[in-house]
Design an enzyme around this catalytic site. Structure first.
Site, PDB file in Angstrom:
ATOM      1  N   LYS A  50      48.250 -47.739  37.957  1.00 27.28           N
ATOM      2  CA  LYS A  50      46.731 -47.993  38.013  1.00 27.28           C
ATOM      3  C   LYS A  50      46.075 -47.320  36.987  1.00 27.28           C
ATOM      4  CE  LYS A  50      43.233 -46.351  41.509  1.00 27.28           C
ATOM      5  NZ  LYS A  50      43.301 -45.774  42.873  1.00 27.28           N
ATOM      6  N   SER A 125      41.195 -48.110  46.541  1.00 22.03           N
ATOM      7  CA  SER A 125      40.569 -48.508  45.217  1.00 22.03           C
ATOM      8  C   SER A 125      41.857 -49.185  44.485  1.00 22.03           C
ATOM      9  CB  SER A 125      40.122 -47.347  44.432  1.00 22.03           C
ATOM     10  OG  SER A 125      40.909 -46.349  44.263  1.00 22.03           O
ATOM     11  N   SER A 149      43.194 -44.861  49.375  1.00 26.65           N
ATOM     12  CA  SER A 149      43.298 -45.862  48.619  1.00 26.65           C
ATOM     13  C   SER A 149      44.604 -46.356  48.085  1.00 26.65           C
ATOM     14  CB  SER A 149      42.588 -45.337  46.988  1.00 26.65           C
ATOM     15  OG  SER A 149      41.278 -45.215  47.348  1.00 26.65           O
TER      16      SER A 149
END
Length: 420
Positions: A50, A125, A149
């Protein structure tokens, strides 16, 4: 895990189709794919990171425009461990701005599409991480999880995702949002792929003040059948019919594996009240964690700036009330674990929403509890007959129960496949 010889061209096609990366540089991707790696548990595996997880020499923007040129000076703790395990690492997977969102529609770096349901949200996210795994261009990916997330995008994209016990996986070198709730963990195509990943990531991180040495016996897998609770609070959440049906299928499959599933009440847990309280805590801690970015100027979008300003200016009484709600739910879950080994719920109340739709208010109603209590939780994909959009169920277990929880998730996944 099966990705063996992914090429830059294949990554470029996936990027064009789904926007899995916040940025795509062919030269950098080739360098990452061909970097030498030692032999280890993850040798040859392609694992994405990420955009808030540092890889030395790569941009670490955390979804923020003002960090779009910030290059990581060193690896994050988890990045170092994956390198040592032999993985090939690809940084910069797309995410919501500052990790404050649930759809990975980033105003600076674009919207990630869902490979399992094009035209629908990948969740957030950590949407780029889930989409990369769902697209089949990475064996696994690391995301971060504050209120769900990792598990929300895993649910929407039909992959497996694990939020580990608080302190098990070090967060050094990761841009924080809410230190009291943040976790970092893996996503993979199947639950069986999660164990070698979490086993490679577990261990003390001197750069994370909340890191805890892995307890003795942590990797031991208890072979006895699990006793699993079905919380009555699930009845009070507006759950899509297909997700409710998936939960019933999962309960039947759990029983087929030998697990006992019983009704339970988690005292002090109101899913919507906890989700709202935990988000208030996230806004407050985020305003502190990102104070320099907030003070720097106009880099944030109006929406994220508004959330952080709200957290910065939060009255003490509202913060105290939010903390109290989080603590009550956490204590209630600990009491429940005196009766059962784990609980089962939907992961998200809905399947992937349309790309243009806002994140549902109740999206994190089931996921926030594991963050509040600091315990592990796994999103297990459930195929919906006649529909490309998968559902997902969540197993939440006692602290440090990753080995048993993953083993149960693997059995559940196999039983669900057998029931198709």
């Amino acid at each position: 895990m099966t990705v063996a010889a992914i090429t830059v061209d294949e990554l470029a096609r996936a990027q064009a189709a789904y926007a899995i990366f916040a940025r795509f540089d062919r030269t950098a991707m080739h360098r990452h794919l061909t970097a030498p790696a030692p032999r280890g548990r993850l040798s040859g595996k392609v694992i994405g990171l990420k955009d808030n997880i540092a890889l030395q020499g790569a941009i670490q923007a955390a979804g923020m425009a003002q960090r779009a040129q910030r290059v990581a000076a060193c690896d994050a703790h988890v990045t170092r461990l994956l390198r040592l395990a032999g993985a090939r690492l690809l940084p910069g997977l797309n995410m919501d701005e500052a990790a404050l969102g649930g759809v990975t529609d980033n105003p600076h770096f674009g919207r990630t599409d869902n490979p399992r349901a094009p035209g629908h949200s990948a969740g957030g996210s950590s949407g780029g991480a889930a989409a990369a795994v769902a697209a089949g261009v990475m064996d696994a990916a690391l995301g971060t999880d504050t209120l769900g997330s990792i598990r929300i995008p895993a649910s929407y994209c039909g992959v497996a995702g694990l939020k580990p016990t608080a302190g098990l996986v070090g967060r050094g070198g990761i841009v924080p949002l809410s230190p009291s709730l943040d976790a970092v963990g893996p996503m993979a195509a199947s639950c069986a792929d999660l164990w070698p990943l979490i086993a490679s990531l577990a261990g003390h991180d001197p750069d994370d003040p909340d890191s805890v040495p892995t307890p003795a016996g942590w990797a031991h897998r208890d072979e006895r059948p699990m006793r699993i609770g079905l919380p009555d609070a699930t009845d009070g959440v507006d759950v899509e019919p297909q997700v409710r049906a998936a939960l019933h299928s999962a309960i039947a499959a759990l029983r087929a594996t030998g697990a006992e599933v019983v009704p339970v009440h988690v005292p002090g847990w109101d899913p919507s009240a906890l989700r709202r309280a935990a988000f208030i805590l996230t806004e407050h801690e985020g305003a502190t964690a990102l104070a320099d970015d907030l003070a720097r100027g106009d880099g944030f979008s109006q929406g994220v700036r508004g959330l952080l300003n709200f957290g910065r200016d939060l009255p003490a009484r509202k913060l105290a009330a939010a903390v109290g709600e989080v603590r009550r739910a956490a204590m209630g879950l600990r009491v429940t674990f005196e009766q059962v080994d784990a609980i089962v719920t939907p992961t998200t109340p809905q399947r992937a929403i349309r790309a243009q739709d806002a994140a549902p208010a109740n999206q994190a109603d089931f996921t926030a509890l594991a963050n509040a209590a600091g315990v592990p939780a796994i999103a297990v994909p459930v195929q919906v007959p006649g529909d490309t959009r998968p559902a997902s169920v969540q197993l939440t277990g006692r602290a440090w129960s990753e080995a048993a929880l993953i083993a149960q998730a693997v059995s559940l996944e196999a039983a669900l496949i057998g029931r198709r």
